[in-house]
Scaffold this motif. Sequence first.
Motif, short mmCIF file in Angstrom:
data_model
loop_
_atom_site.label_atom_id
_atom_site.label_comp_id
_atom_site.label_asym_id
_atom_site.label_seq_id
_atom_site.Cartn_x
_atom_site.Cartn_y
_atom_site.Cartn_z
N GLY A 364 0.68 -1.13 -0.05
CA GLY A 364 -0.11 0.16 -0.02
C GLY A 364 0.96 1.25 -0.04
O GLY A 364 0.34 2.51 -0.49
N ALA A 365 2.13 1.14 0.28
CA ALA A 365 3.17 2.28 0.33
C ALA A 365 3.40 2.46 -1.24
O ALA A 365 3.33 1.73 -1.96
N MET A 366 3.97 3.76 -1.60
CA MET A 366 4.36 4.04 -2.88
C MET A 366 5.81 4.35 -3.17
O MET A 366 6.32 5.17 -2.10
N MET A 367 6.50 3.92 -4.06
CA MET A 367 7.72 4.43 -4.49
C MET A 367 7.70 5.18 -5.57
O MET A 367 7.29 4.44 -6.97
N ILE A 368 7.84 6.26 -5.96
CA ILE A 368 7.88 7.21 -7.00
C ILE A 368 9.08 7.51 -7.60
O ILE A 368 9.83 8.53 -6.81
N ALA A 369 9.16 7.23 -8.87
CA ALA A 369 10.57 7.75 -9.47
C ALA A 369 10.41 8.85 -10.19
O ALA A 369 9.70 8.89 -11.20
N GLU A 370 11.36 10.08 -10.06
CA GLU A 370 11.36 11.28 -10.74
C GLU A 370 12.40 10.78 -11.84
O GLU A 370 13.89 11.02 -11.47
N LYS A 392 5.91 6.46 -12.28
CA LYS A 392 6.95 7.30 -12.55
C LYS A 392 6.66 8.54 -12.98
O LYS A 392 5.55 8.81 -13.61
N TRP A 393 7.21 9.82 -12.68
CA TRP A 393 7.00 11.04 -13.22
C TRP A 393 6.85 10.96 -14.72
O TRP A 393 7.99 10.68 -15.37
#
Length: 636
Positions: A364-370, A392-393
């Motif tokens: 449920g957590a998020m890892m978001i890549a710039e 991903k951005w």
Amino acid sequence: MAERKKKTYEIGELDQYLFGQGNHYEIYKKLGSHRVKDGHRQGVYFAVWAPHAKSVSVVGEFNEWDTQANPMKREEPLGIYTCFIPKVQEDMMYKYCIETYTGDYIFKADPFANYAELRPGTASRVHDISELKWSDTQWMKRREDWDHKKEPVSVYEVHIGSWKKHPGCEDDGFYTYRDFGKEIVKYVKDMGYTHVELIGIAEHPFDGSWGYQVTGYYAPTSRYGTPQDFAWMVNHLHQHNIGIILDWVPAHFPKDAHGLADFDGTPTFEYADPRMGEHPDWGTKIFDYGKNEVRNFLIANALFWVEYFHIDGLRVDAVASMLYLDYGKNAGEWVPNKYGENKNLEAIDFFKHLNSVVLGRNPGAMMIAEESTAWPKVTGDVEDDGLGFSLKWNMGWMHDFTEYMKLDPYFRKDNHNLMTFAMSYAYSENYILVLSHDEVVHLKCSMLNKMPGLGFDKYANLKVGYAFMMGHVGKKLLFMGQEFAQLREWSEERELDWYLLAEPEHQAIQNWVRDLLHLYKNKKAMYEADHEFGGFEWINADDAYRSIFSFMRHSKDGKKNLLFVCNFTPMERADYRVGVPKRKQYKLLLNSDEEKYGGTGEKRPQVYKAQKQECDGRPYSFAYSLPPYGVAVFEF
């Protein structure tokens, strides 16, 4: 003679083994400063990794900064130094005095400290965070089953220090974490965002870096209060069903003397070869992703925020700079990998390990890549050789969108593909569409001042641009101030120009963004099939001459679908006809020509019945008078 048995709080053989393997995911509970009881004595246990130091001592307010008073013991085999000091009081300042291999003495802040002296001071503070108070059990339980692919994600990106300031204060006028938490909850609930993303939270020495040059990875910045205040803010957002994302910076760190650079007199956290270990453009150091202890420092830090402080996601900054060995470097300034390529194989392995652990332990957590390049499978599964990020951005969409919006409407017909191209790769990754702080600084102009024309045209352009963004495939992110058409570029030194909301044009933009956000959050067609081909369908992607885009968003059950029509010119299309797939009734949900959005307020029918008349390659159609820069959203 048998070695004495270690006390439970001390660094043990298993701790050293796991840290040396890069797998001690709660190493922050062992390294740093921790309040403990040693027999009948209360005190603080200090532990720091300094493998090439000749000696280390703790200096601080408790020993009058005497370098001889509290020497530390070296623990083999990793070179961790430890000591117990009794009677150290809460919030006392300290540093490590490190004797380097050359015999010099340097003074370093604690890499694992949880609290720091307010800048310009650079000392760490002893601070007990072992008993944070939480009452967000319901949120955390729901998070375990939450799936970002199927849920709305609309992010309000915020810099606390410049969102709002207390007027007339002699100091910086910063809101505390608690002040901010109370205010942001009211604002975000009213506007309809689902998440807040905070920049500049980890401790950093220079305001002008916006928090992207970190010296205290385990310390919420003291600018806005204590770690307990920070936890209160997170808890408060969760109690009001608002998620919280942090900007996280594992790509580089500054050269400040008290920070991580050359920590024990040698390159400890960074690559030793400057061609690997320095960013020439940024003047910063690059983490050594091949060193297990460094990887452990970063992965444990991600877990520290997500698990210990209940953060719901990390937006990972500057991913491209980590993946490419030649990022921002000229020939001769970088070292190829063992295959002669420019890929940083160690950083790739780091990301796979990081995302597997963080998301595996925290569903449920998020890892978001710039990530700003076309690197494949950024959000792909690690098992399929992907990097394992959640989102991903979409920097390609952002670039094309802003370039199109800057154009005089006369020239948009020749650049129509800038707005349609992103759909050709929209399903190659799990994307989030972003108009972030990076787009409104360094002479790039505010979003409003990117728009062509004067007066009405600028505001109308911004409205139709925001509508297109909200209707497009992908999660959403807007930087603070963009929602009410901030005139000036953002500066961390001043608060947003909230006084603009007294002007009807700015209030109209805020009304428009608010209603778009609530539409996005409340209509499943806007998000639940975001990552599936069936979730989006063009009606007419080729109306370049008139610069009109029409498309549909579909819900999974097909019961509540949306039709968007966006006119990107100042030309009224009184005879506009749009093709539709069904002979149904189409209910007008959102009309940019309403007075509250700065329109004429002309009365329009709320329901339109499709007729059997071919248009846009569809068997049915209906007519709608489309105003200049008009937007209409229908439900069917």
